[in-house]
Design an enzyme around this catalytic site. Structure first.
Site, PDB file in Angstrom:
ATOM      1  N   GLY A 193       6.139   0.093  -7.650  1.00 20.80           N
ATOM      2  CA  GLY A 193       7.083  -0.993  -7.868  1.00 20.80           C
ATOM      3  C   GLY A 193       7.780  -0.825  -9.210  1.00 20.80           C
ATOM      4  O   GLY A 193       8.977  -1.112  -9.347  1.00 20.80           O
ATOM      5  N   ASN A 219       4.650 -12.956 -11.900  1.00 22.87           N
ATOM      6  CA  ASN A 219       3.311 -12.421 -11.658  1.00 22.87           C
ATOM      7  C   ASN A 219       2.218 -13.141 -12.440  1.00 22.87           C
ATOM      8  O   ASN A 219       1.066 -13.136 -12.038  1.00 22.87           O
ATOM      9  CB  ASN A 219       3.277 -10.922 -11.978  1.00 22.87           C
ATOM     10  CG  ASN A 219       3.867 -10.608 -13.335  1.00 22.87           C
ATOM     11  OD1 ASN A 219       5.003 -10.981 -13.632  1.00 22.87           O
ATOM     12  ND2 ASN A 219       3.113  -9.938 -14.168  1.00 22.87           N
ATOM     13  N   GLN A 261       5.721  -9.553  -6.247  1.00 24.54           N
ATOM     14  CA  GLN A 261       4.710 -10.572  -5.961  1.00 24.54           C
ATOM     15  C   GLN A 261       4.975 -11.345  -4.667  1.00 24.54           C
ATOM     16  O   GLN A 261       4.113 -12.085  -4.210  1.00 24.54           O
ATOM     17  CB  GLN A 261       4.604 -11.566  -7.126  1.00 24.54           C
ATOM     18  CG  GLN A 261       4.064 -10.975  -8.413  1.00 24.54           C
ATOM     19  CD  GLN A 261       2.609 -10.518  -8.305  1.00 24.54           C
ATOM     20  OE1 GLN A 261       1.833 -11.025  -7.504  1.00 24.54           O
ATOM     21  NE2 GLN A 261       2.238  -9.527  -9.111  1.00 24.54           N
ATOM     22  N   SER A 296       6.224  -3.326  -3.882  1.00 17.29           N
ATOM     23  CA  SER A 296       5.127  -2.372  -4.031  1.00 17.29           C
ATOM     24  C   SER A 296       4.054  -2.623  -2.977  1.00 17.29           C
ATOM     25  O   SER A 296       3.658  -3.763  -2.749  1.00 17.29           O
ATOM     26  CB  SER A 296       4.542  -2.555  -5.430  1.00 17.29           C
ATOM     27  OG  SER A 296       3.412  -1.755  -5.587  1.00 17.29           O
ATOM     28  N   HIS A 337       0.764  -1.925  -2.738  1.00 15.23           N
ATOM     29  CA  HIS A 337      -0.622  -2.317  -3.017  1.00 15.23           C
ATOM     30  C   HIS A 337      -0.790  -3.796  -3.338  1.00 15.23           C
ATOM     31  O   HIS A 337      -1.908  -4.276  -3.513  1.00 15.23           O
ATOM     32  CB  HIS A 337      -1.227  -1.447  -4.127  1.00 15.23           C
ATOM     33  CG  HIS A 337      -0.759  -1.776  -5.505  1.00 15.23           C
ATOM     34  ND1 HIS A 337      -1.536  -2.470  -6.396  1.00 15.23           N
ATOM     35  CD2 HIS A 337       0.395  -1.527  -6.142  1.00 15.23           C
ATOM     36  CE1 HIS A 337      -0.866  -2.622  -7.533  1.00 15.23           C
ATOM     37  NE2 HIS A 337       0.307  -2.055  -7.401  1.00 15.23           N
ATOM     38  N   THR A 390       8.798  15.216  -2.714  1.00 19.62           N
ATOM     39  CA  THR A 390       8.252  15.201  -1.351  1.00 19.62           C
ATOM     40  C   THR A 390       7.705  13.817  -1.039  1.00 19.62           C
ATOM     41  O   THR A 390       6.938  13.253  -1.816  1.00 19.62           O
ATOM     42  CB  THR A 390       7.141  16.262  -1.219  1.00 19.62           C
ATOM     43  OG1 THR A 390       7.716  17.536  -1.500  1.00 19.62           O
ATOM     44  CG2 THR A 390       6.531  16.266   0.166  1.00 19.62           C
ATOM     45  N   CYS A 414      -5.762  -9.587 -26.311  1.00 18.97           N
ATOM     46  CA  CYS A 414      -6.741  -8.540 -26.037  1.00 18.97           C
ATOM     47  C   CYS A 414      -6.580  -7.961 -24.647  1.00 18.97           C
ATOM     48  O   CYS A 414      -6.799  -6.784 -24.432  1.00 18.97           O
ATOM     49  CB  CYS A 414      -8.154  -9.097 -26.152  1.00 18.97           C
ATOM     50  SG  CYS A 414      -8.627  -9.363 -27.846  1.00 18.97           S
TER      51      CYS A 414
END
Lengths: 385, 124
Positions: free
Chosen positions: A71, A151, A179, A199, A201, A237, A324
């Site tokens: 994505g 997201n 999303q 995307s 996944h 490819t 973090c």
């Protein structure tokens, strides 16, 4: 130990049906889709079918789908490809302050390379209005990029209205639908969208496959040079197995949407209601215009990474926008753009639900979380009971 | 990403709390960057007899705070002052590189507390 995965905005597991559809293309049908002999033709056939399926599910034509490796690549291609392709027409790009970094950093890179970029601010719920876009458009605006849904906080943008505004101006409109693909209805035959990235996944397809919808007639400079694949728009490819998996995953997501979306929305609202009972907790984003699977909250006086570590110890996988965990020194740019203070943004928690989550999972999380928050607050110098 | 020792101190932090009758208090960090450590010490006969902390921050911030209280307890002020941030990280079997700067402030908080004690007792 109980293990609950609630980070579906990060990634999702590949569904068995998807894996099954992909398997032949790793071994038996391993051919290069560009080869003329039978192996190549069979691989090419798989690719064509996948392209037809995906196009059909989003109201596009097959030749308008360009497969990429992610994505992020699709978003990069949309911004950089459109900007370079339209350079002779203008120099101005508009986007928002809450985009995913794939868009944001592409825009910043273009800025560094001589383009002018307007980053539209958002309201306290993370929304940008069509009026804001209209006001920002100039005669030299060539591209507008506004994400379909955020997201981090799940806020859905009014992309249909924004698309109309952009169309009037003659600029191109890109939306990052990473999303929302497979979750919300996207009919490109009725939307004024020129470029749309997504995307696999994120909807139970494999990692390493993305796609960019490029409306017929839109000229993009390619990012990846070196071959005639994807109508010369993206060399390399083709990842046939991955692309076949993406098509299968989208087919399943769209077929089951009518049942799955209300189910997951109910779980989401149950979780939000429960979390709100923890004192000093705020819900981020819009409550009405929200992704059905997104729960984003901030717990005051505590820090996100500590929260995630504690959740992980109790088998719960989630994410946070603290510095973090965002991999920088600053907390989430989305939460800051919505007007949250640094201090509060550090205490953010995102739980994103998916197919496997049940009511029991919600109960488990609601059972564990208050104790973790309480424990961390007890050791926080900011917490004054 | 964290050592077992960091996780141990994060999960079971030692000496959490406040000392209402503390002889010295140190506070370092700021909420902007996401780490604040506050440390209280009690001093008897020139030695740190008790120490407590409260920390807002990530796993490393909490673990370094916890272990610095263990390292400081029983030491003379001069000895405790010598504890470096590096020594704190080493006592935890190391910290991820990204945490070395932002979340490794516990020794600074201890030094602040000692300085506060000395100021209050005109020992500067």
């Amino acid at each position: 130990m109980t293990e609950i995965y609630m980070d579906h905005a990060a990634t999702t597991p590949v569904r068995p049906e998807v894996l099954e559809a992909m398997m032949p293309y790793f071994s038996v049908e391993f051919g290069n889709a560009s080869s003329i002999y039978s192996w190549g033709r069979r691989a090419h056939h798989g690719l064509d079918q996948a392209r037809d399926t995906i196009a059909g599910l989003i109201g596009a034509r097959p030749e308008e789908i360009v497969f990429t490796a992610s994505g992020s690549e699709a978003a990069n291609m949309a911004l950089k490809g459109a900007a370079w392709g339209l350079r002779s027409k203008g120099n101005h790009i508009i986007t928002t302050a809450v985009e995913h970094h794939a868009v944001l950093d592409s825009a910043l890179w273009l800025e560094k390379n001589g383009f002018e970029v307007t980053f539209l601010p958002v309201d306290s719920e993370g929304r940008v209005s069509p009026e804001q876009v209209r006001d920002a458009i100039r005669p030299d605006t060539i591209l507008v990029s506004v994400m379909h849904a955020n997201n981090e906080v799940g806020t859905i943008q009014p992309i249909a209205e924004i698309g109309s505004v952009v169309k009037e101006s003659g600029a191109l409109f890109h939306t990052d639908a990473v999303q929302t693909m497979g979750v919300l209805d996207i009919d490109l035959s009725r939307l004024d969208i020129d470029l749309l990235s997504f995307s696999a996944h994120k909807f139970y397809g494999p990692k390493g496959v993305g796609a960019l919808f490029v409306r017929k007639g839109v000229r993009l400079d390619p990012l990846v040079h070196g071959g005639a694949q994807e109508r010369r728009r993206r060399a390399g490819t083709e990842n046939v197995a991955g692309i076949v998996g993406m098509a299968k995953a989208l087919e399943l997501a769209v077929a089951e949407r009518e049942v799955e979306v209300p189910r997951i929305t109910k779980l989401r609202d149950q979780l939000i209601r429960g979390l709100r009972e923890i004192p000093h907790t705020r819900v981020n984003g819009s409550l009405s215009e929200r992704l059905p699977n997104n729960v984003s909250v901030c717990f005051e006086f505590i820090e996100g990474e500590s929260l995630l570590l504690n959740l992980d110890m109790r088998g719960i996988a989630a994410s946070s926008g603290s510095a973090c965990t965002s991999g920088s020194l600053e907390p989430s740019h989305v939460l800051l753009a919505m007007g949250l203070s640094h201090e509060i943004a550090h205490g953010s928690l995102r739980l994103t639900l998916g197919r496997e989550n049940t009511e029991n999972d919600i109960e488990y999380v609601l059972n564990e979380l208050p104790d973790i928050v309480h424990r961390l607050r007890e050791m926080s110098p900011l917490y004054d009971k | 990403m964290y050592s077992e020792k960091v996780m141990d101190h994060f999960t079971n932090p030692r000496n959490v709390g406040e000392l209402p009758d503390a002889d010295g208090v140190g506070e370092v960090g700021n909420a902007r960057c996401g780490d604040i450590m506050k440390l209280w010490i009690k001093v008897e006969d020139g030695r740190i007899s008790d120490v407590k902390f409260k920390t807002f921050g990530c796993g490393a911030a909490i673990a370094t705070s916890s272990i610095v209280t263990e390292l400081a307890k029983g030491k003379t002020l001069d000895e405790a002052e010598q504890i470096s941030n590096r020594a704190v990280a080493e006592a935890l079997d190391g910290l991820p590189p990204i945490k070395m700067h932002c979340s490794n402030l516990a020794a600074d908080a201890l030094r602040e507390a000692i300085a506060d004690y000395r100021k209050k007792h005109n020992m500067e």
